[in-house]
Write an enzyme that holds these catalytic residues in place. Structure first.
Site, PDB file in Angstrom:
ATOM      1  N   HIS A  89       0.834  -1.200   0.000  1.00 47.84           N
ATOM      2  CA  HIS A  89       0.000   0.000   0.000  1.00 47.84           C
ATOM      3  C   HIS A  89       0.876   1.260   0.000  1.00 47.84           C
ATOM      4  O   HIS A  89       0.734   2.130  -0.858  1.00 47.84           O
ATOM      5  CB  HIS A  89      -0.913  -0.028   1.231  1.00 47.84           C
ATOM      6  CG  HIS A  89      -1.781   1.179   1.379  1.00 47.84           C
ATOM      7  ND1 HIS A  89      -3.115   1.185   1.067  1.00 47.84           N
ATOM      8  CD2 HIS A  89      -1.500   2.437   1.800  1.00 47.84           C
ATOM      9  CE1 HIS A  89      -3.619   2.391   1.287  1.00 47.84           C
ATOM     10  NE2 HIS A  89      -2.653   3.173   1.737  1.00 47.84           N
ATOM     11  N   GLU A  90       1.780   1.339   0.970  1.00 48.47           N
ATOM     12  CA  GLU A  90       2.610   2.543   1.078  1.00 48.47           C
ATOM     13  C   GLU A  90       3.514   2.683  -0.142  1.00 48.47           C
ATOM     14  O   GLU A  90       3.795   3.784  -0.598  1.00 48.47           O
ATOM     15  CB  GLU A  90       3.435   2.528   2.368  1.00 48.47           C
ATOM     16  CG  GLU A  90       2.602   2.511   3.651  1.00 48.47           C
ATOM     17  CD  GLU A  90       1.513   3.577   3.693  1.00 48.47           C
ATOM     18  OE1 GLU A  90       1.662   4.620   3.035  1.00 48.47           O
ATOM     19  OE2 GLU A  90       0.492   3.353   4.369  1.00 48.47           O
TER      20      GLU A  90
ATOM     21  N   HIS B 145       1.682   4.450  -2.846  1.00 46.01           N
ATOM     22  CA  HIS B 145       1.781   5.909  -2.692  1.00 46.01           C
ATOM     23  C   HIS B 145       3.154   6.375  -3.178  1.00 46.01           C
ATOM     24  O   HIS B 145       3.283   7.408  -3.822  1.00 46.01           O
ATOM     25  CB  HIS B 145       1.650   6.306  -1.223  1.00 46.01           C
ATOM     26  CG  HIS B 145       0.259   6.273  -0.692  1.00 46.01           C
ATOM     27  ND1 HIS B 145      -0.779   6.947  -1.282  1.00 46.01           N
ATOM     28  CD2 HIS B 145      -0.270   5.665   0.409  1.00 46.01           C
ATOM     29  CE1 HIS B 145      -1.890   6.760  -0.563  1.00 46.01           C
ATOM     30  NE2 HIS B 145      -1.603   5.985   0.456  1.00 46.01           N
TER      31      HIS B 145
ATOM     32  N   HIS C 159       3.410   6.693  -6.844  1.00 47.84           N
ATOM     33  CA  HIS C 159       2.665   7.873  -7.286  1.00 47.84           C
ATOM     34  C   HIS C 159       3.570   9.113  -7.188  1.00 47.84           C
ATOM     35  O   HIS C 159       3.608   9.954  -8.071  1.00 47.84           O
ATOM     36  CB  HIS C 159       1.432   8.035  -6.390  1.00 47.84           C
ATOM     37  CG  HIS C 159       0.336   8.859  -6.987  1.00 47.84           C
ATOM     38  ND1 HIS C 159      -0.790   9.185  -6.283  1.00 47.84           N
ATOM     39  CD2 HIS C 159       0.181   9.420  -8.198  1.00 47.84           C
ATOM     40  CE1 HIS C 159      -1.593   9.916  -7.038  1.00 47.84           C
ATOM     41  NE2 HIS C 159      -1.025  10.077  -8.209  1.00 47.84           N
TER      42      HIS C 159
HETATM   43 ZN   LIG Z   1      -2.814   5.244   2.001  1.00 51.96          ZN
END
Ligand SMILES: [Zn+2]
Length: 687
Positions: free
Chosen positions: A461-462, A465, A468
């Site tokens: 998940h991290e 990010h 991104h």
């Molecule tokens: Zn998040």
């Protein structure tokens, strides 16, 4: 003074940064910025090159000085640093408000839009559009007195939010459980017990001392056989910073929360929005209160029956009525019996180095990103590692730090944050640098850090990010990477990447027993994958409860009646809660996402973005999860675009249509509760 916070040449010199550097650096930076802004505001014929570019440069510099400070405050908190950090909050807030409320600059942007608009690139136009919108939301058009009041309220908000966070951290650190009978630790893993023993030894106490950090709390909630111990932890955790529980009244956030809501409402009203939620929606992908509430209620309607059935089954399995602190424990038991999978028992298969290799490999297969560790980069703790990321052609794209382990004075949870943002301006260029922060159990002796599969999902998940931020191709700091991305779309890349932690071919690569090196056996992988939709209804309802609570307290606040925080919480629970919650539970008092973080009237974003992520991932499933063409389209339409385009347009470009909520329900196996759609051949003639 030679101040490392003002050195912007290379990576931050974390080991040289002292608390006494913080305030002088920020003061010096802001006064230089203010002088420059003064000059820019005076220009008679403003252009993109003469005004916007220099302001983007200031944006970059401010972030470069402040980012290491706020980062260290989160991962290496101390009294002195906290004092320096807090001393700067009002300075920064005042600076940002002055900048955002500058009438000459606002006018300059509007002039540039009018005069250069057609000649500008779409990215530049979007930047200006964002800026003009943000000027308006910052109250630039307000009459003098209201403008002052707006500014003060924003400043007070920043301080109140910091206070909220401090109270939670202090209350968390203040509590521990001293255990003298080993039987009370039955069910807990040996690493945790060993840690607790060493901690007691350090404090020259007999027995074991358990702290209230997040991994310990989660381990106790799911594994401790002693209901007494589970209840004690549940009570301590859910009453942090409140008027109840073991530290009742000592760091009570109740009044702080009320004040935060009052200020937010005031800010919204000053700008003529009816409430804070509508003010917040001005920058979101969702556009109206009804759209958000409709979305949440649609999901409640779809998930409730599944959640109730899951809870009834769990009570039947336990053979008794369950309290809130029993649910995690029996859910783990049931899951173990049904799937014969336990998070703790998976740990040996997920040593962190192996997981990282597999994760980086997946990123390379999808986006051509090559990731290599670089030794010797200055960091803030010996455990921190540093990685560089290059394109397939060898072009440097950026780099990131990984701070993986839990330790005292580090904020709990996991997050990605910007260390340095990407820029390509006439004043110079910079590549993006990110912080990836987790709170995994540290390695012990010769043994590497071993992750649960939940931890693995968190890491993916991290890292999503991180991609991104790192794979952005936007050259202007204010809309590069995660900057300028609508809050309710910002979780799309992170939740999208989580999907890969559940793919057999990825599991094969990220798992490897830390002693034998053997990957997780195929049959066990299948059972693990099957757990993904286990209690999907219950966990969705829990998220919806938080989201509805958050959204309602921000739409229903009134100065006469106040926040009615507990009252609204009770109402929401009567609609959305499936598991009974004790009257003394005060989870809002430590709900940092909405009271101290950026999720105010925005917690729904998790579900909103989950729908986007599930629907985007479905496009990959249609073609193969590592399909290069699909990945390239995802990169081009969404991942690399930062805030340079509207989130809905970007999604439609990638998917060819608007997002569909059913992708998420299907992913969790709870789409059976939705009404069947009529197809053209079925129920009669179309009108
Ligand atoms: Zn998040």
């Amino acid at each position: 003074m030679d101040n490392p916070l003002l050195d912007q040449q290379a990576l931050p010199q974390f080991m040289r940064i002292r608390p006494e550097h913080v305030e002088p650096a920020v003061r010096q930076l802001l006064s230089a910025n203010r002088a420059r802004i003064g000059e820019l505001a005076m220009l008679a014929a403003p252009t993109f090159a003469s005004v916007v570019e220099p302001l983007e440069e200031l944006h970059h510099r401010t972030s470069r000085t402040w980012s290491p400070v706020s980062h260290l405050n989160a991962v290496l908190n101390s009294e002195a640093l906290r004092a320096g950090y807090n001393a700067c909050l009002p300075l920064l807030s005042a600076y940002q408000t002055d900048l955002a409320q500058s009438a000459p600059l606002y006018q300059a942007y509007r002039t540039i839009a009018e005069q250069e608009g057609a000649a500008l690139a779409p990215v530049q136009r979007q930047l200006i559009e964002h800026a003009v919108r943000d000027f308006r939301l910052a109250g630039v058009g307000l009459p003098r007195e209201r403008k002052e009041r707006f500014k003060t309220a924003m400043l007070e908000l920043a301080q109140l939010q910091a206070k909220f966070e401090e109270n939670v951290l202090d209350a968390t650190n203040a509590w521990s459980r001293h255990v003298s009978d080993i039987n009370e630790l039955r069910g807990l893993n040996e690493m945790l017990i060993e840690q607790a023993r060493r901690r007691a030894e350090e404090q020259q106490a007999p027995g074991w001392i358990l702290r209230l950090d997040q991994p310990t709390y989660v381990a106790v909630a799911t594994d401790a056989e002693s209901a007494e111990l589970r209840r004690a932890f549940y009570e301590a955790w859910t009453t942090r910073a409140s008027d109840r529980g073991p530290t009742a009244g000592r760091w009570d956030n109740s009044a702080v929360m009320e004040e935060i809501l009052r200020r937010r409402h005031e800010v919204a009203r000053l700008l003529d929005y009816p409430d804070y939620a509508q003010y917040a929606l001005a920058t979101r992908m969702a556009h109206s209160v009804d759209e958000v509430l409709g979305f949440l209620h649609e999901l409640v309607g779809a998930a409730r029956a599944a959640a109730q059935a899951e809870f009834a089954e769990l009570e039947a399995f336990a053979g008794r009525k369950l309290a809130a602190w029993d649910v995690g424990f029996y859910a783990e038991r049931l899951q173990r019996e049904r799937f014969r999978v336990s998070q703790e028992e998976l740990r040996p298969y997920f040593p962190l180095p192996r997981v990282l290799n597999g994760l980086f490999e997946a990123a390379e297969r999808l986006f051509g990103a090559r990731i290599r560790e670089r030794a010797g980069a200055p960091a803030w703790h010996a455990d921190v590692r540093f990685f560089e990321i290059n394109s397939a052609g060898g072009e440097p794209l950026g780099s990131f730090y990984l701070d993986a382990y839990a330790r005292p004075n580090k904020r709990s949870g996991a997050w990605m944050d910007e260390c340095i943002g990407r820029k390509r301006l006439s004043s110079g260029t910079a590549l993006p640098v990110a912080y990836l922060v987790c709170n995994f159990l540290p390695p012990g002796g010769e043994r590497p850090a071993l992750l649960t599969h939940d931890d693995v999902v968190t890491l993916f998940h991290e890292f999503g990010h991180g991609l991104h931020h790192l794979l952005t191709r936007v050259d202007y700091p204010s809309i590069a990477g995660i900057n300028g991305v609508a809050w309710d779309a910002v979780e799309l890349p992170s939740q999208f990447l989580e999907n890969y932690a559940w793919q057999p071919e990825v599991l094969q690569r990220i798992s490897g027993h830390f002693e034998s090196g053997a990957p997780l056996p195929a049959e066990e992988q299948q059972r693990l994958i099957a757990t993904r939709s286990f209690h999907a209804g219950l966990s969705m309802m829990r998220q919806l409860e938080f989201a509805l609570f958050d959204f309602r307290i921000h739409t229903e606040y009134s100065p006469e009646r106040g926040g009615r925080i507990l009252e609204i919480l009770r109402e929401v629970r009567s609609q959305a809660a499936v598991v009974p919650v004790p009257e003394w539970n005060r989870f809002p008092n430590s709900f940092g996402h909405i009271f101290a973080g950026g999720y105010a009237a925005g917690y729904y974003s998790y579900k909103w973005a989950e729908v986007l992520a599930a629907d985007a991932f479905a496009a990959f499933e249609e073609k193969g999860v590592f399909d290069r063409g699909t990945a390239q389209r995802f990169l081009d339409a969404i991942l690399s675009r930062g805030g340079s385009r509207d989130a809905l347009d970007a999604f439609i470009e990638f998917r060819g249509r608007r997002p569909d909520v059913r992708a998420l329900l299907k992913q969790h196996g709870i789409d059976w509760a939705l009404p069947k759609q009529y197809d053209a051949d079925g129920a009669g003639e179309p009108a």
